[in-house]
Design a protein around this motif. Structure first.
Motif, PDB file in Angstrom:
ATOM      1  N   LYS A 139     -19.690 -14.756  45.587  1.00 32.06           N
ATOM      2  CA  LYS A 139     -17.919 -14.668  45.490  1.00 32.06           C
ATOM      3  C   LYS A 139     -16.630 -14.905  44.308  1.00 32.06           C
ATOM      4  O   LYS A 139     -16.704 -16.411  44.307  1.00 32.06           O
ATOM      5  CB  LYS A 139     -17.219 -14.423  46.595  1.00 32.06           C
ATOM      6  N   ALA A 140     -15.757 -14.239  43.380  1.00 36.24           N
ATOM      7  CA  ALA A 140     -15.126 -15.088  41.657  1.00 36.24           C
ATOM      8  C   ALA A 140     -14.359 -15.810  42.804  1.00 36.24           C
ATOM      9  O   ALA A 140     -13.375 -15.079  43.581  1.00 36.24           O
ATOM     10  CB  ALA A 140     -14.883 -13.704  41.651  1.00 36.24           C
ATOM     11  N   LEU A 141     -13.653 -16.584  42.583  1.00 32.66           N
ATOM     12  CA  LEU A 141     -12.915 -17.435  43.252  1.00 32.66           C
ATOM     13  C   LEU A 141     -11.445 -17.544  42.503  1.00 32.66           C
ATOM     14  O   LEU A 141     -10.375 -17.187  42.869  1.00 32.66           O
ATOM     15  CB  LEU A 141     -12.940 -19.125  43.764  1.00 32.66           C
ATOM     16  N   VAL A 142     -11.854 -18.039  40.986  1.00 33.55           N
ATOM     17  CA  VAL A 142     -10.506 -18.261  40.125  1.00 33.55           C
ATOM     18  C   VAL A 142     -11.358 -17.444  38.895  1.00 33.55           C
ATOM     19  O   VAL A 142     -12.792 -17.780  38.596  1.00 33.55           O
ATOM     20  CB  VAL A 142     -10.084 -19.464  39.771  1.00 33.55           C
ATOM     21  N   ARG A 143     -10.456 -17.526  37.454  1.00 35.42           N
ATOM     22  CA  ARG A 143     -10.691 -17.290  36.277  1.00 35.42           C
ATOM     23  C   ARG A 143     -10.130 -18.222  35.082  1.00 35.42           C
ATOM     24  O   ARG A 143      -8.814 -18.493  36.245  1.00 35.42           O
ATOM     25  CB  ARG A 143     -10.484 -15.386  35.669  1.00 35.42           C
ATOM     26  N   PRO A 144     -10.444 -18.615  34.130  1.00 31.57           N
ATOM     27  CA  PRO A 144      -9.297 -19.767  33.525  1.00 31.57           C
ATOM     28  C   PRO A 144      -8.633 -18.674  32.970  1.00 31.57           C
ATOM     29  O   PRO A 144      -8.043 -17.623  32.833  1.00 31.57           O
ATOM     30  CB  PRO A 144     -10.598 -20.169  32.288  1.00 31.57           C
ATOM     31  N   ILE A 145      -6.739 -19.287  33.273  1.00 29.37           N
ATOM     32  CA  ILE A 145      -5.476 -18.570  32.916  1.00 29.37           C
ATOM     33  C   ILE A 145      -6.029 -18.802  31.087  1.00 29.37           C
ATOM     34  O   ILE A 145      -6.277 -19.628  30.317  1.00 29.37           O
ATOM     35  CB  ILE A 145      -4.278 -19.938  33.124  1.00 29.37           C
ATOM     36  N   SER A 146      -5.684 -17.294  30.844  1.00 31.73           N
ATOM     37  CA  SER A 146      -5.201 -17.270  28.909  1.00 31.73           C
ATOM     38  C   SER A 146      -6.926 -16.663  28.532  1.00 31.73           C
ATOM     39  O   SER A 146      -6.190 -17.809  27.456  1.00 31.73           O
ATOM     40  CB  SER A 146      -3.811 -17.665  28.573  1.00 31.73           C
ATOM     41  N   LYS A 147      -7.648 -16.865  29.155  1.00 29.40           N
ATOM     42  CA  LYS A 147      -9.164 -17.237  28.266  1.00 29.40           C
ATOM     43  C   LYS A 147     -10.568 -16.067  28.592  1.00 29.40           C
ATOM     44  O   LYS A 147     -11.315 -15.878  29.028  1.00 29.40           O
ATOM     45  CB  LYS A 147      -9.612 -18.485  28.383  1.00 29.40           C
ATOM     46  N   PRO A 148      -9.619 -14.951  27.635  1.00 30.67           N
ATOM     47  CA  PRO A 148     -10.578 -13.507  27.611  1.00 30.67           C
ATOM     48  C   PRO A 148     -11.617 -13.758  27.143  1.00 30.67           C
ATOM     49  O   PRO A 148     -11.824 -14.659  26.571  1.00 30.67           O
ATOM     50  CB  PRO A 148     -10.011 -12.632  27.509  1.00 30.67           C
ATOM     51  N   ASP A 149     -12.705 -13.619  27.394  1.00 34.42           N
ATOM     52  CA  ASP A 149     -14.402 -13.284  26.250  1.00 34.42           C
ATOM     53  C   ASP A 149     -13.969 -12.183  25.510  1.00 34.42           C
ATOM     54  O   ASP A 149     -14.224 -10.975  25.517  1.00 34.42           O
ATOM     55  CB  ASP A 149     -14.909 -13.399  27.169  1.00 34.42           C
ATOM     56  N   GLU A 150     -13.843 -12.586  23.815  1.00 36.38           N
ATOM     57  CA  GLU A 150     -13.916 -11.958  23.035  1.00 36.38           C
ATOM     58  C   GLU A 150     -14.625 -12.227  21.561  1.00 36.38           C
ATOM     59  O   GLU A 150     -15.264 -13.123  21.668  1.00 36.38           O
ATOM     60  CB  GLU A 150     -12.038 -11.724  22.711  1.00 36.38           C
ATOM     61  N   THR A 151     -15.249 -11.134  21.270  1.00 37.79           N
ATOM     62  CA  THR A 151     -15.698 -11.366  20.160  1.00 37.79           C
ATOM     63  C   THR A 151     -15.825 -11.015  18.822  1.00 37.79           C
ATOM     64  O   THR A 151     -14.362 -10.145  18.688  1.00 37.79           O
ATOM     65  CB  THR A 151     -17.146 -10.342  20.801  1.00 37.79           C
ATOM     66  N   ILE A 152     -15.727 -11.548  17.828  1.00 35.97           N
ATOM     67  CA  ILE A 152     -15.912 -11.915  16.661  1.00 35.97           C
ATOM     68  C   ILE A 152     -16.912 -10.872  15.614  1.00 35.97           C
ATOM     69  O   ILE A 152     -18.307 -11.617  15.722  1.00 35.97           O
ATOM     70  CB  ILE A 152     -15.230 -13.398  16.302  1.00 35.97           C
ATOM     71  N   ILE A 153     -17.019 -10.294  14.945  1.00 37.93           N
ATOM     72  CA  ILE A 153     -18.318  -9.988  13.921  1.00 37.93           C
ATOM     73  C   ILE A 153     -17.992 -10.393  11.727  1.00 37.93           C
ATOM     74  O   ILE A 153     -16.824  -9.889  11.728  1.00 37.93           O
ATOM     75  CB  ILE A 153     -18.797  -8.600  13.952  1.00 37.93           C
ATOM     76  N   ALA A 154     -18.257 -11.450  11.582  1.00 35.95           N
ATOM     77  CA  ALA A 154     -18.048 -11.687  10.872  1.00 35.95           C
ATOM     78  C   ALA A 154     -19.238 -12.066   9.378  1.00 35.95           C
ATOM     79  O   ALA A 154     -20.897 -11.941  10.139  1.00 35.95           O
ATOM     80  CB  ALA A 154     -17.441 -13.164  11.343  1.00 35.95           C
ATOM     81  N   THR A 155     -19.007 -12.260   8.451  1.00 27.61           N
ATOM     82  CA  THR A 155     -19.497 -12.294   7.103  1.00 27.61           C
ATOM     83  C   THR A 155     -19.467 -13.081   6.578  1.00 27.61           C
ATOM     84  O   THR A 155     -18.249 -13.752   6.253  1.00 27.61           O
ATOM     85  CB  THR A 155     -20.475 -10.240   6.550  1.00 27.61           C
ATOM     86  N   HIS A 156     -20.168 -13.213   4.797  1.00 28.73           N
ATOM     87  CA  HIS A 156     -19.889 -13.963   4.102  1.00 28.73           C
ATOM     88  C   HIS A 156     -18.352 -13.696   3.087  1.00 28.73           C
ATOM     89  O   HIS A 156     -18.464 -12.673   3.241  1.00 28.73           O
ATOM     90  CB  HIS A 156     -21.380 -14.154   3.288  1.00 28.73           C
ATOM     91  N   LYS A 157     -18.025 -14.736   3.279  1.00 27.44           N
ATOM     92  CA  LYS A 157     -16.699 -14.561   2.547  1.00 27.44           C
ATOM     93  C   LYS A 157     -16.550 -13.639   1.425  1.00 27.44           C
ATOM     94  O   LYS A 157     -15.547 -12.254   0.772  1.00 27.44           O
ATOM     95  CB  LYS A 157     -15.624 -15.279   2.008  1.00 27.44           C
ATOM     96  N   ASP A 158     -17.963 -13.551   0.472  1.00 21.98           N
ATOM     97  CA  ASP A 158     -18.569 -13.051  -0.518  1.00 21.98           C
ATOM     98  C   ASP A 158     -19.134 -11.391  -1.178  1.00 21.98           C
ATOM     99  O   ASP A 158     -19.508 -10.235  -1.960  1.00 21.98           O
ATOM    100  CB  ASP A 158     -19.086 -13.631  -1.796  1.00 21.98           C
ATOM    101  N   ALA A 159     -19.442 -10.892   0.577  1.00 19.57           N
ATOM    102  CA  ALA A 159     -20.614 -10.112   0.909  1.00 19.57           C
ATOM    103  C   ALA A 159     -20.110  -8.826  -0.283  1.00 19.57           C
ATOM    104  O   ALA A 159     -18.154  -8.940   0.640  1.00 19.57           O
ATOM    105  CB  ALA A 159     -20.295  -9.956   2.290  1.00 19.57           C
ATOM    106  N   ALA A 160     -20.478  -7.694  -0.254  1.00 18.94           N
ATOM    107  CA  ALA A 160     -19.214  -7.057  -0.277  1.00 18.94           C
ATOM    108  C   ALA A 160     -18.841  -5.280   0.845  1.00 18.94           C
ATOM    109  O   ALA A 160     -18.182  -4.900   0.899  1.00 18.94           O
ATOM    110  CB  ALA A 160     -20.146  -5.253  -1.613  1.00 18.94           C
ATOM    111  N   ILE A 161     -19.330  -5.756   1.854  1.00 17.65           N
ATOM    112  CA  ILE A 161     -18.649  -5.744   2.705  1.00 17.65           C
ATOM    113  C   ILE A 161     -17.633  -5.744   3.556  1.00 17.65           C
ATOM    114  O   ILE A 161     -16.731  -6.829   3.694  1.00 17.65           O
ATOM    115  CB  ILE A 161     -19.819  -5.673   4.183  1.00 17.65           C
ATOM    116  N   GLN A 162     -16.479  -4.579   3.801  1.00 14.99           N
ATOM    117  CA  GLN A 162     -15.139  -4.725   3.924  1.00 14.99           C
ATOM    118  C   GLN A 162     -15.454  -4.553   5.512  1.00 14.99           C
ATOM    119  O   GLN A 162     -13.692  -5.129   6.437  1.00 14.99           O
ATOM    120  CB  GLN A 162     -14.321  -3.844   2.893  1.00 14.99           C
ATOM    121  N   SER A 163     -15.316  -3.852   6.039  1.00 17.17           N
ATOM    122  CA  SER A 163     -15.281  -3.050   7.378  1.00 17.17           C
ATOM    123  C   SER A 163     -16.838  -2.782   7.814  1.00 17.17           C
ATOM    124  O   SER A 163     -17.864  -3.049   7.192  1.00 17.17           O
ATOM    125  CB  SER A 163     -15.106  -1.868   7.292  1.00 17.17           C
ATOM    126  N   VAL A 164     -16.711  -2.926   9.340  1.00 20.50           N
ATOM    127  CA  VAL A 164     -18.475  -1.981   9.711  1.00 20.50           C
ATOM    128  C   VAL A 164     -18.876  -1.499   9.362  1.00 20.50           C
ATOM    129  O   VAL A 164     -19.729  -1.128   8.835  1.00 20.50           O
ATOM    130  CB  VAL A 164     -17.455  -2.761  11.398  1.00 20.50           C
TER     131      VAL A 164
END
Lengths: 153, 249
Positions: free
Chosen positions: B74-99
């Protein structure tokens, strides 16, 4: 409303499976799915909305107060064939997960496409409602779905 | 009695000492021994959790699902204001601009973090990419994910947002973010095993009040947490239902 949309406005009456109907406007204008977001809602077993997250409020164009207590079918776009929703209900009422591509109608008459997943909320072995989570679909899946739904309407 | 505690291996290495300090704090609060065991790898930890080795687990959302639905935790607690979010990143010089610029055959560099990998793959769906038409290079940490992105050994890297934010500016300045999730309702939880439920209320209350005294706040700071808030059974079930919708099967 932008001038180029005005000529595409259609006033329609949408009939629902429970015998109710409503007047709506339909515009040929797509609102892009917001990057990185999930649209989340929950309903009771009859499809009446009990929870809507902020992304749902923003994309649907309704306020949270307008959504809560309203049947989820308020989002149905007239281009969606009713057989698609019949399949959805058959699947989730049997306790299974449903996936599909859906064109949703906004309050302002514009539309947005989603990849939707619906699951039953089972508590102590009883289905007490449903959770629906929508995410960004690919353009190719939207095109396939548009072609398929035209044959089913 | 000794409580056995383990922590999902996805926190930044800088906070390892923080979890040991938390362990000592918890022992004093409960007046009982608490043994902390950390893992480098999700699979090994999951195997030991399933074998009943732990009483208290700070779990990522995907493991929380297994702990609640399969093992009766059973879950007792969660950390305050700490949702798990994901980032997809690429090299700054890559030609890709969007997914959507990514093509079949794209190479991904990831850790074995199950929630980040699942959300990351969902954010690739608009490009019609999935496990069948991408190549994945799995590495041990987010710093190594970043190194591989910087060396252009992969088109994109998947990051837990917290871990990305803690990378040095030197590294971040050489990458660009293609998409960052904004899910808000998926987060880690601290869960208690079914055989120790009689202690649930005591542990939950001590954790919630941790922020009220100076010592507690300093322990939280060392773990990079703002505090804990109670998790109800229905809130836990809601999160697990949501996670279920993200698993394609």
């Amino acid at each position: 409303m932008p001038e180029h949309d005005v000529k595409d406005v259609r006033d329609i009456v949408i009939n629902y499976h429970d015998g109710t109907s409503r007047k709506a406007i339909v515009l040929d204008r797509e609102v892009p799915y917001p990057e990185g977001k999930l649209i989340v809602s929950r309903t009771d077993t009859q499809g009446v909305i009990t929870h809507a997250n902020q992304a749902f409020v923003e994309m649907s164009g309704y306020t949270e107060d307008e959504l809560i207590g309203t049947n989820h079918y308020i989002l149905r776009h007239p281009d969606m064939p009713s057989v698609a929703f019949a399949g959805l209900w058959e699947t989730i009422e049997a306790g299974n997960k449903w996936h599909g591509y859906v064109k949703n109608l906004r309050k302002d008459g514009a539309y947005y496409w989603v990849k939707a997943t619906v699951i039953p909320n089972i508590r102590n072995g009883v289905v007490v409602g449903y959770t629906s989570v929508r995410r960004k679909p690919s353009r190719s899946k939207i095109s396939e779905s548009e072609a398929l739904y035209k044959t089913l309407s | 009695m000794t409580l056995n505690l383990t922590v999902s291996p996805d926190f930044a290495p800088d906070h390892i000492s923080g979890w040991f300090i938390f362990n000592t704090w918890l022992q004093r609060q409960l007046g009982t021994g608490v043994h902390l065991e950390l893992y480098d790898c999700f699979d090994a930890q999951r195997k030991d959790i399933k074998a009943g080795k732990f009483d208290l687990v700070y779990a990522n959302p995907f493991d929380a699902s297994m702990l609640v639905r399969e093992l009766g935790f059973k879950a007792l607690v969660r950390p305050i204001s700490k949702p798990d979010e994901t980032i997809i990143a690429t090299h700054k010089d890559a030609a890709i601009q969007s997914v959507e610029d990514l093509k079949p055959g794209a190479t991904l560099v990831t850790t074995d973090d199950p929630d980040v990998n699942r959300i990351g793959m969902i954010m690739l769906e608009p490009a019609d990419l999935d496990a069948s038409n991408t190549e994945t290079l799995a590495v041990d940490s987010y710093v190594i994910v970043a190194k591989n992105v910087l060396n252009q050994n992969a088109d994109v890297g998947f990051f837990l947002k917290d871990a990305y934010d803690e990378l040095s500016d030197l590294i971040k300045n050489q990458m660009k973010i293609l998409v960052s999730s904004e899910i808000s309702v998926v987060h880690h939880t601290l869960l208690l095993s079914p055989k120790l439920q009689k202690y649930a209320s005591t542990i939950q209350q001590r954790l919630i009040k941790m922020i009220d005294d100076e010592k507690g706040r300093s322990v939280l700071e060392s773990m990079n947490l703002l505090g804990w808030e109670a998790m109800t059974e229905e809130e836990t079930e809601f999160m697990i239902d949501l996670i279920d919708t993200l698993i394609d099967e």
